[in-house]
Design a protein around this motif. Structure first.
Motif, PDB file in Angstrom:
ATOM      1  N   LEU A  52       0.788  -1.126  -0.023  1.00  0.00           N
ATOM      2  CA  LEU A  52      -0.016  -0.054  -0.067  1.00  0.00           C
ATOM      3  C   LEU A  52       0.963   1.294   0.182  1.00  0.00           C
ATOM      4  O   LEU A  52       0.550   2.230  -0.651  1.00  0.00           O
ATOM      5  CB  LEU A  52      -0.990   0.143   1.327  1.00  0.00           C
ATOM      6  N   ALA A  53       1.826   1.198   0.753  1.00  0.00           N
ATOM      7  CA  ALA A  53       2.657   2.611   0.955  1.00  0.00           C
ATOM      8  C   ALA A  53       3.733   2.840  -0.278  1.00  0.00           C
ATOM      9  O   ALA A  53       3.854   3.874  -0.781  1.00  0.00           O
ATOM     10  CB  ALA A  53       3.722   2.292   2.099  1.00  0.00           C
ATOM     11  N   TYR A  54       3.987   1.501  -0.958  1.00  0.00           N
ATOM     12  CA  TYR A  54       4.783   1.773  -2.016  1.00  0.00           C
ATOM     13  C   TYR A  54       3.953   2.123  -3.320  1.00  0.00           C
ATOM     14  O   TYR A  54       4.409   3.039  -4.089  1.00  0.00           O
ATOM     15  CB  TYR A  54       5.399   0.497  -2.291  1.00  0.00           C
ATOM     16  N   ALA A  55       2.773   1.528  -3.272  1.00  0.00           N
ATOM     17  CA  ALA A  55       1.849   2.153  -4.430  1.00  0.00           C
ATOM     18  C   ALA A  55       1.333   3.682  -4.270  1.00  0.00           C
ATOM     19  O   ALA A  55       1.233   4.265  -5.188  1.00  0.00           O
ATOM     20  CB  ALA A  55       0.471   0.993  -4.220  1.00  0.00           C
ATOM     21  N   ALA A  56       1.428   3.951  -3.080  1.00  0.00           N
ATOM     22  CA  ALA A  56       0.990   5.443  -3.013  1.00  0.00           C
ATOM     23  C   ALA A  56       2.166   6.183  -3.299  1.00  0.00           C
ATOM     24  O   ALA A  56       1.913   7.226  -3.862  1.00  0.00           O
ATOM     25  CB  ALA A  56       0.409   5.650  -1.331  1.00  0.00           C
ATOM     26  N   VAL A  57       3.246   5.913  -2.842  1.00  0.00           N
ATOM     27  CA  VAL A  57       4.377   6.538  -3.587  1.00  0.00           C
ATOM     28  C   VAL A  57       4.356   6.750  -5.023  1.00  0.00           C
ATOM     29  O   VAL A  57       4.709   7.678  -5.642  1.00  0.00           O
ATOM     30  CB  VAL A  57       5.770   6.165  -3.006  1.00  0.00           C
ATOM     31  N   LEU A  58       4.249   5.633  -5.627  1.00  0.00           N
ATOM     32  CA  LEU A  58       4.256   5.471  -7.272  1.00  0.00           C
ATOM     33  C   LEU A  58       3.148   6.220  -7.666  1.00  0.00           C
ATOM     34  O   LEU A  58       3.622   7.140  -8.851  1.00  0.00           O
ATOM     35  CB  LEU A  58       4.188   4.120  -7.663  1.00  0.00           C
ATOM     36  N   CYS A  59       2.077   6.356  -7.258  1.00  0.00           N
ATOM     37  CA  CYS A  59       0.828   6.996  -7.540  1.00  0.00           C
ATOM     38  C   CYS A  59       1.327   8.667  -7.451  1.00  0.00           C
ATOM     39  O   CYS A  59       0.863   9.416  -8.391  1.00  0.00           O
ATOM     40  CB  CYS A  59      -0.425   6.959  -6.872  1.00  0.00           C
TER      41      CYS A  59
END
Length: 262
Positions: A52-59
């Protein structure tokens, strides 16, 4: 937004069905095997939060990059307008720049949420390049400005291609799948004990389901730079259109001189 409603309804329905089954067929919680299940659930939760955290950073990075690219395209259009403004013969090109910016806002933005760009502004940009090449300015200064305009129109074409790539971008499906699978494990693993639901367990189930649904839903809402929360709008292009008016105040468009009758 429709899929968000489906996600919420499906999650609540699954939780209610599981609680109903456990209420009818579950056994009293005796604590047997709970340690291993708790460990597995905590591990699944750690994986879920990490993804979740990694996806948020990518977005967020994708949103920031798209915003920068749109701003650069609008600024390049403005620089091109400055270049052609002092050239009397370039009045039609000024109109083409205005039309391209307006059509980009009206036609491109509704389609970019679906990963596409309208072909109409693309053709307008090609016509703009051709008109700039066909210019026959008088004087060295005007010829130098024409070269600057040609350089800028090439930069606009490149920026448009980058904007097309940004519109076609999105969060890779592996992240969504990982979040859903790990989230389902976080929710469902405690149910494998088969214990009858109690008020504290129901509250815990509701919290787990809420955390998973909110997390997945939030990521999906910010997963595309031109759709959902915080999406990139055409504000830069609208601001550029106002700057064109200011440039026209400095370099008024002059009508072609009338041809004298013989």
């Amino acid at each position: 937004m429709g899929w968000v409603t489906v996600l919420v309804v499906a999650a609540v329905a699954i939780m209610l069905i599981a609680l109903l089954v456990l209420r009818r067929r579950g056994k009293a919680d005796e604590g047997g095997g709970s340690a291993s299940v708790d460990f597995s659930a905590n591990l699944a939760l750690a994986v879920y939060l990490l993804v979740l955290a990694y996806a948020a950073v990518l977005c967020r990075d994708a949103l920031s990059t798209a915003q920068t690219d749109v701003q650069a395209e609008a600024e390049t259009l403005t620089e091109m307008y400055w270049s052609v403004a002092p050239i009397p013969e370039a009045a039609p090109i000024r109109a083409q720049i205005r039309d391209y910016a307006a059509k980009s806002v009206d036609l491109d933005w509704p389609l970019m949420a679906e990963g596409q760009l309208s072909p109409i502004p693309t053709r307008m940009l090609e016509d703009m390049r051709a008109a700039t090449i066909r210019l026959r300015p008088v004087g060295e200064e005007s010829k130098s400005l024409q070269q600057d305009a040609l350089s800028h129109v090439s930069e606009v074409a490149h920026a448009r291609a980058i904007r097309a790539d940004d519109a076609d971008a999105g969060l890779e499906s592996i992240f969504v799948i990982s979040m859903i699978v790990s989230g389902m494990l976080v929710v469902a693993l405690p149910w494998t004990l088969g214990a009858k639901p109690t008020f504290p367990s129901v509250v815990g189930d509701a919290v787990r389901v809420g955390v998973v649904v909110v997390g997945v839903g939030f990521i999906m809402l910010i997963s595309h730079p031109f759709a959902g929360l915080g999406s990139v709008g055409p504000d830069a292009f609208k601001a550029a259109q106002k700057q064109y008016d200011q440039i026209d105040d400095r370099f008024p468009v002059t009508a072609p001189a009338p041809v004298a009758a013989e």
